[in-house]
Write a protein that holds these residues in place. Structure first.
Motif, PDB file in Angstrom:
ATOM      1  N   ASN A 106      30.785  13.329 -39.862  1.00 53.07           N
ATOM      2  CA  ASN A 106      30.628  12.155 -40.729  1.00 53.07           C
ATOM      3  C   ASN A 106      31.910  11.857 -41.502  1.00 53.07           C
ATOM      4  N   GLU A 107      32.556  12.899 -41.978  1.00 54.56           N
ATOM      5  CA  GLU A 107      33.805  12.723 -42.720  1.00 54.56           C
ATOM      6  C   GLU A 107      34.885  12.112 -41.839  1.00 54.56           C
ATOM      7  N   LEU A 108      34.971  12.579 -40.595  1.00 55.31           N
ATOM      8  CA  LEU A 108      35.961  12.025 -39.668  1.00 55.31           C
ATOM      9  C   LEU A 108      35.657  10.559 -39.365  1.00 55.31           C
ATOM     10  N   LYS A 109      34.387  10.239 -39.207  1.00 55.05           N
ATOM     11  CA  LYS A 109      33.988   8.860 -38.927  1.00 55.05           C
ATOM     12  C   LYS A 109      34.362   7.940 -40.078  1.00 55.05           C
ATOM     13  N   GLN A 110      34.160   8.416 -41.290  1.00 53.72           N
ATOM     14  CA  GLN A 110      34.509   7.621 -42.475  1.00 53.72           C
ATOM     15  C   GLN A 110      36.012   7.362 -42.553  1.00 53.72           C
ATOM     16  N   LYS A 111      36.799   8.264 -41.980  1.00 58.01           N
ATOM     17  CA  LYS A 111      38.253   8.096 -41.946  1.00 58.01           C
ATOM     18  C   LYS A 111      38.703   7.255 -40.752  1.00 58.01           C
ATOM     19  N   GLY A 112      37.735   6.786 -39.959  1.00 60.22           N
ATOM     20  CA  GLY A 112      38.072   5.970 -38.802  1.00 60.22           C
ATOM     21  C   GLY A 112      38.490   6.771 -37.590  1.00 60.22           C
ATOM     22  N   ILE A 113      38.191   8.061 -37.599  1.00 64.71           N
ATOM     23  CA  ILE A 113      38.521   8.935 -36.468  1.00 64.71           C
ATOM     24  C   ILE A 113      37.257   9.160 -35.648  1.00 64.71           C
ATOM     25  N   ASN A 114      37.247   8.659 -34.432  1.00 68.65           N
ATOM     26  CA  ASN A 114      36.087   8.814 -33.560  1.00 68.65           C
ATOM     27  C   ASN A 114      36.256  10.032 -32.675  1.00 68.65           C
ATOM     28  N   ILE A 115      35.234  10.852 -32.642  1.00 64.64           N
ATOM     29  CA  ILE A 115      35.269  12.094 -31.869  1.00 64.64           C
ATOM     30  C   ILE A 115      34.437  11.935 -30.604  1.00 64.64           C
ATOM     31  N   PHE A 116      34.988  12.414 -29.495  1.00 70.36           N
ATOM     32  CA  PHE A 116      34.227  12.407 -28.237  1.00 70.36           C
ATOM     33  C   PHE A 116      33.735  13.830 -27.978  1.00 70.36           C
ATOM     34  N   TYR A 117      32.440  13.959 -27.861  1.00 72.70           N
ATOM     35  CA  TYR A 117      31.869  15.266 -27.541  1.00 72.70           C
ATOM     36  C   TYR A 117      30.520  15.073 -26.865  1.00 72.70           C
ATOM     37  N   ARG A 118      30.099  16.079 -26.179  1.00 73.24           N
ATOM     38  CA  ARG A 118      28.768  16.143 -25.599  1.00 73.24           C
ATOM     39  C   ARG A 118      28.128  17.440 -26.075  1.00 73.24           C
ATOM     40  N   THR A 119      26.823  17.485 -26.072  1.00 68.98           N
ATOM     41  CA  THR A 119      26.151  18.659 -26.604  1.00 68.98           C
ATOM     42  C   THR A 119      25.280  19.339 -25.551  1.00 68.98           C
ATOM     43  N   VAL A 120      25.122  20.623 -25.731  1.00 74.62           N
ATOM     44  CA  VAL A 120      24.077  21.384 -25.054  1.00 74.62           C
ATOM     45  C   VAL A 120      22.857  21.286 -25.971  1.00 74.62           C
ATOM     46  N   ASP A 121      21.687  21.032 -25.413  1.00 75.57           N
ATOM     47  CA  ASP A 121      20.511  20.931 -26.286  1.00 75.57           C
ATOM     48  C   ASP A 121      19.341  21.714 -25.709  1.00 75.57           C
ATOM     49  N   GLN A 122      18.244  21.749 -26.480  1.00 76.12           N
ATOM     50  CA  GLN A 122      17.109  22.588 -26.090  1.00 76.12           C
ATOM     51  C   GLN A 122      16.447  22.132 -24.800  1.00 76.12           C
ATOM     52  N   ASN A 123      16.686  20.885 -24.401  1.00 77.79           N
ATOM     53  CA  ASN A 123      16.114  20.402 -23.140  1.00 77.79           C
ATOM     54  C   ASN A 123      16.753  21.061 -21.924  1.00 77.79           C
ATOM     55  N   MET A 124      17.903  21.686 -22.125  1.00 76.45           N
ATOM     56  CA  MET A 124      18.585  22.364 -21.026  1.00 76.45           C
ATOM     57  C   MET A 124      18.131  23.811 -20.876  1.00 76.45           C
ATOM     58  N   LEU A 125      17.340  24.306 -21.844  1.00 76.39           N
ATOM     59  CA  LEU A 125      16.864  25.679 -21.745  1.00 76.39           C
ATOM     60  C   LEU A 125      15.833  25.801 -20.623  1.00 76.39           C
ATOM     61  N   PRO A 126      15.907  26.863 -19.832  1.00 72.77           N
ATOM     62  CA  PRO A 126      14.890  27.041 -18.784  1.00 72.77           C
ATOM     63  C   PRO A 126      13.524  27.332 -19.379  1.00 72.77           C
ATOM     64  N   LYS A 127      12.498  26.764 -18.759  1.00 74.49           N
ATOM     65  CA  LYS A 127      11.123  27.029 -19.190  1.00 74.49           C
ATOM     66  C   LYS A 127      10.684  28.405 -18.687  1.00 74.49           C
ATOM     67  N   GLU A 128       9.626  28.918 -19.286  1.00 78.45           N
ATOM     68  CA  GLU A 128       9.153  30.256 -18.928  1.00 78.45           C
ATOM     69  C   GLU A 128       8.871  30.380 -17.439  1.00 78.45           C
ATOM     70  N   GLU A 129       8.238  29.352 -16.871  1.00 79.65           N
ATOM     71  CA  GLU A 129       7.910  29.429 -15.441  1.00 79.65           C
ATOM     72  C   GLU A 129       9.154  29.393 -14.566  1.00 79.65           C
ATOM     73  N   GLN A 130      10.218  28.741 -15.056  1.00 76.97           N
ATOM     74  CA  GLN A 130      11.472  28.737 -14.301  1.00 76.97           C
ATOM     75  C   GLN A 130      12.124  30.115 -14.342  1.00 76.97           C
ATOM     76  N   ILE A 131      12.129  30.723 -15.524  1.00 75.88           N
ATOM     77  CA  ILE A 131      12.716  32.060 -15.657  1.00 75.88           C
ATOM     78  C   ILE A 131      11.982  33.047 -14.760  1.00 75.88           C
ATOM     79  N   GLU A 132      10.665  32.923 -14.694  1.00 70.80           N
ATOM     80  CA  GLU A 132       9.847  33.835 -13.892  1.00 70.80           C
ATOM     81  C   GLU A 132      10.233  33.805 -12.423  1.00 70.80           C
ATOM     82  N   TYR A 133      10.666  32.629 -11.952  1.00 75.84           N
ATOM     83  CA  TYR A 133      10.990  32.496 -10.535  1.00 75.84           C
ATOM     84  C   TYR A 133      12.491  32.472 -10.255  1.00 75.84           C
ATOM     85  N   PHE A 134      13.299  32.800 -11.259  1.00 75.52           N
ATOM     86  CA  PHE A 134      14.727  32.952 -10.993  1.00 75.52           C
ATOM     87  C   PHE A 134      14.932  34.074  -9.984  1.00 75.52           C
TER      88      PHE A 134
END
Length: 259
Positions: A106-134
């Motif tokens: 937010n501080e960088l945005k207020q200074k007019g500095i735009n940041i490019f990033y992507r995130t890892v999020d909880q939707n990328m976590l394997p579900k229990e049934e996926q882990i079971e069949y790894f």
């Protein structure tokens, strides 16, 4: 650059971290941006890395990509930090630390500095049934800054691949970790580890056509054999499972929301 490509976007989830330690030494590691969605549809961005990367730090910095016209540029900005960055941010008993990024962004945005990033999020976590069949042997991909190495001109990390050396669904030696067989070196600590299959991937019923991207953990240790006059790398790394990490992140979010 095809910024819509999944693997390309993964490059922008990570940041290099450099620290000056209380004994005068310097160290480097990898961090990645993990986002947690709240019930009001707001996203909380956190910088995740290994606790040992910053444990003895008195000062340091990490780098973020600067955006131009909505795309990543070859420019970056250094975000300075002091030792206070670690206070209260350790994730339970895990060798992980979570640093809230919202105020910085937010501080960088207020200074007019735009940041490019992507995130890892909880939707990328394997579900229990996926882990079971790894499978016991899964192809893995991790992204980071081994020995502080990266593309300094384009400001991009190094992509490395390997396989699981122990099953994801097992706790190696009773620890909350599994091993990977890959080129893991100092500086890789904090690297996010993914299962990334392009075109096809195995399932419990056979082979599925398509892509698969799952966040399975964070590299926490390079495994080394001590010999008489030298140390040799075993091309093995310990990985803290993403499920355990997320459980501690959830507790962390609850704690900071009460402050």
């Amino acid at each position: 650059m095809n910024i819509n490509d999944i693997s390309t976007q993964l490059l922008y989830t990570t940041v290099p971290i450099y620290a000056k330690n209380n004994n005068g030494s310097f160290s480097s590691g990898t961090g990645f941006i993990f986002s947690v969605m709240e019930q009001n549809d707001t996203s909380i961005p956190l910088l995740i890395t290994n606790y040992h990367v910053l444990e003895n730090a008195v000062a340091g910095f990490f780098e973020l990509h600067i955006a131009e016209k909505g795309l990543p540029s070859e420019k970056s900005i250094r975000i300075q930090f002091k030792e206070s960055i670690i206070n209260g941010n350790k994730l339970g008993n895990l060798d992980l630390i979570a640093i809230p990024l919202a105020s910085t962004l937010n501080e960088l945005k207020q200074k007019g500095i735009n940041i490019f990033y992507r995130t890892v999020d909880q939707n990328m976590l394997p579900k229990e049934e996926q882990i079971e069949y790894f499978a016991a042997i899964e192809d893995i991909t991790f992204i980071g800054y081994p020995s502080g190495l990266y593309d300094s001109v384009n400001k991009l990390p190094i992509i490395r691949q390997g396989i699981t050396a122990t099953p994801i669904w097992n706790q190696f030696n009773g620890e909350n970790v599994f091993l990977i067989d890959a080129g893991v070196f100092p500086g890789s600590s904090g690297s996010p580890v993914f299962i990334y299959n392009h075109g096809s991937y195995p399932t419990k019923d056979g082979i599925a056509i398509g892509n698969r991207l799952l966040f399975i953990g964070v590299i926490s240790e390079t495994m080394i054999r001590n010999e008489a006059d030298a140390k040799s790398y075993l091309d093995l790394g310990k990985v803290i499972g993403s499920k355990m990490m997320y459980e501690e992140v959830t507790k962390f979010i609850q704690r900071i929301n009460k402050v």
